[in-house]
Design a protein around this motif. Structure first.
Motif, PDB file in Angstrom:
ATOM      1  N   VAL A   1     -17.301  16.060 -11.718  1.00 44.28           N
ATOM      2  CA  VAL A   1     -16.457  17.246 -11.533  1.00 44.28           C
ATOM      3  C   VAL A   1     -17.301  18.508 -11.383  1.00 44.28           C
ATOM      4  CG1 VAL A   1     -14.500  16.213 -12.746  1.00 44.28           C
ATOM      5  CG2 VAL A   1     -16.141  17.603 -14.037  1.00 44.28           C
ATOM      6  N   ARG A   2     -18.537  18.461 -11.853  1.00 47.54           N
ATOM      7  CA  ARG A   2     -19.429  19.606 -11.651  1.00 47.54           C
ATOM      8  C   ARG A   2     -20.040  19.626 -10.250  1.00 47.54           C
ATOM      9  NH1 ARG A   2     -22.748  19.445 -17.445  1.00 47.54           N
ATOM     10  NH2 ARG A   2     -21.418  20.928 -18.576  1.00 47.54           N
ATOM     11  N   HIS A   3     -19.869  18.497  -9.505  1.00 47.24           N
ATOM     12  CA  HIS A   3     -20.485  18.357  -8.182  1.00 47.24           C
ATOM     13  C   HIS A   3     -21.999  18.516  -8.285  1.00 47.24           C
ATOM     14  CE1 HIS A   3     -16.665  19.173  -5.555  1.00 47.24           C
ATOM     15  NE2 HIS A   3     -16.402  18.384  -6.592  1.00 47.24           N
ATOM     16  N   SER A   4     -22.574  17.946  -9.357  1.00 49.92           N
ATOM     17  CA  SER A   4     -23.995  18.136  -9.618  1.00 49.92           C
ATOM     18  C   SER A   4     -24.874  17.101  -8.938  1.00 49.92           C
ATOM     19  CB  SER A   4     -24.258  18.108 -11.132  1.00 49.92           C
ATOM     20  OG  SER A   4     -23.787  16.904 -11.701  1.00 49.92           O
TER      21      SER A   4
ATOM     22  N   GLN B   1     -19.142  13.590  -6.090  1.00 42.71           N
ATOM     23  CA  GLN B   1     -18.443  14.856  -6.264  1.00 42.71           C
ATOM     24  C   GLN B   1     -16.939  14.624  -6.265  1.00 42.71           C
ATOM     25  OE1 GLN B   1     -19.858  17.592  -3.268  1.00 42.71           O
ATOM     26  NE2 GLN B   1     -21.943  17.626  -4.101  1.00 42.71           N
TER      27      GLN B   1
ATOM     28  N   GLU C   1     -11.551  19.477  -3.239  1.00 44.16           N
ATOM     29  CA  GLU C   1     -11.651  20.812  -3.821  1.00 44.16           C
ATOM     30  C   GLU C   1     -12.158  20.698  -5.247  1.00 44.16           C
ATOM     31  OE1 GLU C   1      -8.867  24.775  -4.722  1.00 44.16           O
ATOM     32  OE2 GLU C   1      -8.000  22.977  -3.812  1.00 44.16           O
ATOM     33  N   LYS C   2     -13.222  21.409  -5.547  1.00 45.12           N
ATOM     34  CA  LYS C   2     -13.807  21.366  -6.876  1.00 45.12           C
ATOM     35  C   LYS C   2     -12.853  21.984  -7.896  1.00 45.12           C
ATOM     36  CE  LYS C   2     -18.003  22.794  -9.371  1.00 45.12           C
ATOM     37  NZ  LYS C   2     -19.259  23.587  -9.289  1.00 45.12           N
TER      38      LYS C   2
ATOM     39  N   ASP D   1     -13.793  26.512 -12.940  1.00 46.79           N
ATOM     40  CA  ASP D   1     -14.724  26.527 -14.068  1.00 46.79           C
ATOM     41  C   ASP D   1     -14.003  26.269 -15.381  1.00 46.79           C
ATOM     42  OD1 ASP D   1     -16.764  27.065 -12.317  1.00 46.79           O
ATOM     43  OD2 ASP D   1     -16.845  29.224 -12.731  1.00 46.79           O
TER      44      ASP D   1
ATOM     45  N   ILE E   1     -13.168  22.530 -15.676  1.00 48.89           N
ATOM     46  CA  ILE E   1     -14.373  21.763 -16.002  1.00 48.89           C
ATOM     47  C   ILE E   1     -14.743  21.962 -17.470  1.00 48.89           C
ATOM     48  CG2 ILE E   1     -16.845  21.549 -15.536  1.00 48.89           C
ATOM     49  CD1 ILE E   1     -16.217  22.353 -12.619  1.00 48.89           C
TER      50      ILE E   1
END
Length: 806
Positions: free
Chosen positions: A90-93, A97, A102-103, A106, A109
């Protein structure tokens, strides 16, 4: 007590210390999951990782599935968000992803990170509960019955009706109750239970000397009539009402007038305000017809119950803030008064109790039609009810008169200056548009001074008495918020109460009022299945250490069943028939043979009933945080019994602690602990160490831990060391007694009993050894004696006997 024995007691407090891991999620953790985490998983994850579809062989709709994970391994590592694939996704780290389109925001998360950090609490699977999940016939939803008092083989033991129910269960198990506690044990127990304070040596001596019939009953009446009773039992209700002197959360500002609600609660218990009236005043006091101005004040103050909860005052979404506050109020009313967890139904039908989302929003309409906030603009401001009184009316009238006087002086001076300016013009001169240009500098300065004084006066109106509380707002029913979101609205739900509650008829809610009065009257209907039961169980819990229902804030399907259901109903019926008198309920309990049992039991009883679910003995009880502190102050002669009043030195709504400011709250007061400030986000150290509850949520129970810092508190803290000094000074101040008598008095003050000959001799040896070890070059005889007695007194205060009741 010998020095070695005393040291062993201290070390014993440390050696048994340990931290038990919590296997089951707490009620607060489950509420957090249901209201914040589950909606996220349902809306953003389970379309692709749910029952119908599992991309990457991953499901996210159960705790087991989250731990098992999919092709990439476990989705979560409880307690370790940084190692959890779900958080990484969920952080798309990395390459994974999610959600892919769409993320998450903040905040969303952060919610998931917080959840995993807590250990990923998740409601227990419904497997094995299917036979009772959402059961409308659950015992708690049926009105209390009035069972017949059972007959028992032993016909002499019972002293009140409740004893027959306890004895019948013991006899059924082939057990007998413990013997009665001795009188010294009994007076210490009941004095702490009813007042939260230790009995004085004089009170113990008087009780022991009273050989007349009814001596114990007279003791109980004296304790119930003491102002200390309301301070003790009012504190229990303040736990339930999540009382605090600050807001907590993002803007930890001062609840500068919350003390009025605290004092109202203490007074209500002291005057034995009927519990049904107590409930009505707290939910709808502003709608009651008062008998006089003082009564009107109390009714308005009582509604602080609805306003005291923590609020995210800097929330930018005003509608969300409003619904979050309403949610907190519904949760508080449900848990405090009904022992029900309604909060889950904000987002979906309750998973276990037969409470629907429509039921939730039927209640929400009552509270959205209630005003507890002045506005929701950042930083939001809660509502306070002005408290009418002749004094406040006089203050306001004087202020209005001062404003009028200032305006009159300014107008008169301005008119005089204008007249003078016109008089100075020649007959054919045209006056300027602004005559002030003609005023002399001296006149301009005088007018400016008058204007500044008026402006300053208008900016500083008198702070009239007010109290956090509720009043009416625009009446409106609320639509269902799909998955709890105010951005996705469903059909409008008329205000109503959950239909599953059998007994009282559902009230009709008026179109011109919020419906709080109707809700309150429904709650205190004698046929209501929960209100009396829940309160009776709370009182029982604080007398016996656990309730007849051991989950006092949850009578629903996930709560525990009562160990003595007939006794619970019998007590609830007696409570209502007795005019909802809490003091009468105390009498019924503490005068019983069940309450008066000794804590020692037979081996057979201990083996057959190790958890004491049958109440065949008295359990040892560790004093609560407030009792420990108050007892230390009492025996050392410091306790200030002044009641009531404000406790903060910060102005109302002023910042007193957040992540950028230091908490300057003063805890040096020697008043009773109920009058110390409760600061959310920064609780007083002594309270934290001794298991004070979370002041942000209703708490009808307290844990009792045994951890090393508690022992260190009694050994090393400045508070206890200063008290030991005062205790020693108190003993040494009586010059008419010798050191042996001082030891005896020390034991009577601290433990409510005499010292044995062995304890006397060893305490004297210990004190003399300490005195002999003191430096003679830096201390005179008096200082060495004081220091030695301080050391002895601290050992006595640190011993288990001081903080435990038999």
């Amino acid at each position: 007590m010998p020095r070695l024995s005393m040291l062993c007691l201290m070390l014993g407090m440390i050696s048994v210390a340990g931290r038990a891991e919590c296997a089951e999620p707490t009620a607060e953790q489950l509420k957090f999951f249901e209201t914040s985490v589950r909606p996220l998983l349902v809306e953003h994850c389970q379309k692709c990782h749910g029952e119908k579809k599992q991309w990457g062989a991953l499901r996210l709709d159960s705790h087991e599935a989250l731990l098992k994970g999919g092709e990439n391994g476990p989705a979560i590592v409880p307690g370790k968000p940084e190692e959890s694939r779900l958080i990484q996704a969920v952080r798309h780290s990395d390459d994974l992803q999610m959600p892919p389109d769409e993320k998450l925001s903040d905040r969303q998360i952060a919610t998931l990170v917080d959840w995993v950090r807590q250990g990923a609490p998740y409601p227990a699977s419904a497997a094995g509960k299917a036979d009772r999940s959402r059961d409308p016939n659950h015992w708690a939803f049926q009105p209390p019955r009035d069972p017949a008092v059972p007959t028992t083989k032993n016909t002499t033991w019972a002293q009140t009706g409740l004893d027959h129910f306890v004895l019948a269960r013991l006899e059924l198990a082939g057990l007998s109750p413990a013997v009665a506690a001795d009188r010294r044990t009994l007076i210490r127990r009941v004095t702490f239970d009813l007042t939260g304070l230790p009995p004085t040596p004089e009170e113990v001596a008087a009780f022991l000397a009273d050989a007349g019939e009814g001596a114990y009953s007279r003791l109980v009446e004296r304790l119930l009539a003491s102002p200390a009773y309301g301070e003790r039992w009012g504190r229990h209700w303040l736990d339930v009402a999540r009382y605090a002197d600050s807001n907590g959360l993002d803007e930890n500002v001062a609840h500068g007038n919350a003390w009025r609600y605290r004092d109202y609660v203490i007074d209500a218990f002291n005057r034995d305000l009927p519990y049904d009236q107590f409930v009505v005043e707290q939910l709808a006091g502003d709608l009651l017809t008062p008998t006089d101005a003082a009564d009107r004040q109390q009714n308005l103050i009582a509604t602080g119950f609805l306003a005291l909860g923590p609020k995210v005052l800097a929330e930018v979404d005003e509608t969300k803030m409003q619904m979050d506050i309403v949610d907190e109020q519904i949760d508080t009313v449900g848990r405090a008064l009904l022992g029900m967890t309604f909060g889950c139904a904000r987002c979906h039908d309750h998973k276990f109790d037969p409470v629907s989302t429509a039921d939730y929003y039927g209640l929400a309409g009552v509270f959205t039609s209630t005003r507890t906030m002045e506005h929701f603009k950042k930083v939001a401001k809660w509502h306070e009810n002005p408290l009418p009184s002749p004094e406040s009316e006089a203050m306001q009238a004087e202020y209005v008169a001062q404003i009028a006087t200032k305006k009159r002086a300014l107008n008169e001076a301005t008119e005089a200056a204008e007249v003078a300016a016109r008089a100075g013009l020649t007959a054919d001169a045209k006056p300027p548009a602004n005559l002030e240009t003609l005023f002399p500098a001296e006149t301009k300065a005088k007018l400016k001074q008058l204007k500044d004084e008026l402006t300053q006066l208008e900016k500083t109106p008198p702070e009239l008495p007010s109290a956090m509380g509720a009043t009416e707002a625009a009446v409106a029913d609320v639509p269902i918020h799909v998955r709890g979101s105010h951005l996705k609205l469903g059909e409008v739900v008329p205000r109503h109460v959950p239909a599953v509650m059998r007994g009282p008829a559902s009230p009709a809610f008026p179109s011109d009022q919020s419906g709080r009065m109707e809700l309150a009257r429904w709650l205190v209907d004698p046929q209501h299945p929960l209100t009396a039961r829940v309160m009776v169980n709370r009182v029982w819990r604080w007398h016996f250490g656990k309730g007849l229902v051991r989950t006092p804030d949850n009578f629903g399907l996930l709560g525990e069943a009562p160990t003595h259901p007939e006794l619970l109903d019998w007590l609830a019926v007696r409570f209502v028939e007795g005019g909802w008198s809490v003091k009468s309920l105390h009498r019924l309990i503490v005068l019983s043979a069940t309450y008066q049992q000794d804590s020692r039991a037979s081996d057979a009883t201990l083996q057959a009933d190790p958890d004491n679910l049958l109440y065949g003995r008295r359990e040892l009880r560790r004093l609560e945080a407030e009792e420990v502190r108050d007892a230390v102050l009492a025996v050392s002669g410091q306790l200030d019994r002044t009641p009531g009043g404000p406790v903060l030195k910060v102005k109302n709504r002023g910042y007193l602690f957040d992540h950028t400011s230091k908490d300057l709250t003063d805890y040096s007061s020697v008043r009773r602990s109920v009058y110390l400030p409760i600061i959310r986000n920064n609780l007083y150290d002594v309270f934290q160490l001794l298991d004070f509850p979370d002041a942000s949520v209703p708490s009808g129970d307290r844990s009792t831990t045994v951890i090393a810092p508690q022992a260190l508190l009694m050994l090393n803290s400045e508070f206890v060391m200063q008290a030991a000094d005062k205790f020693a000074a108190r003993l040494l101040s009586d010059l008419a007694i010798d050191d042996s008598e001082r030891v005896r008095r020390m034991y009577r003050l601290a433990y409510g009993r005499d010292s044995s000959d062995e304890e006397l001799a060893e305490a004297r040896t210990f004190q003399q050894a300490l005195e002999g070890a003191m430096p003679t070059d830096r201390m005179d005889d008096a200082a060495r004696k004081q220091a030695a007695w301080s050391g002895l007194c601290q050992v006595v205060l640190a011993a288990n006997e001081f903080v435990y009741l038999r």
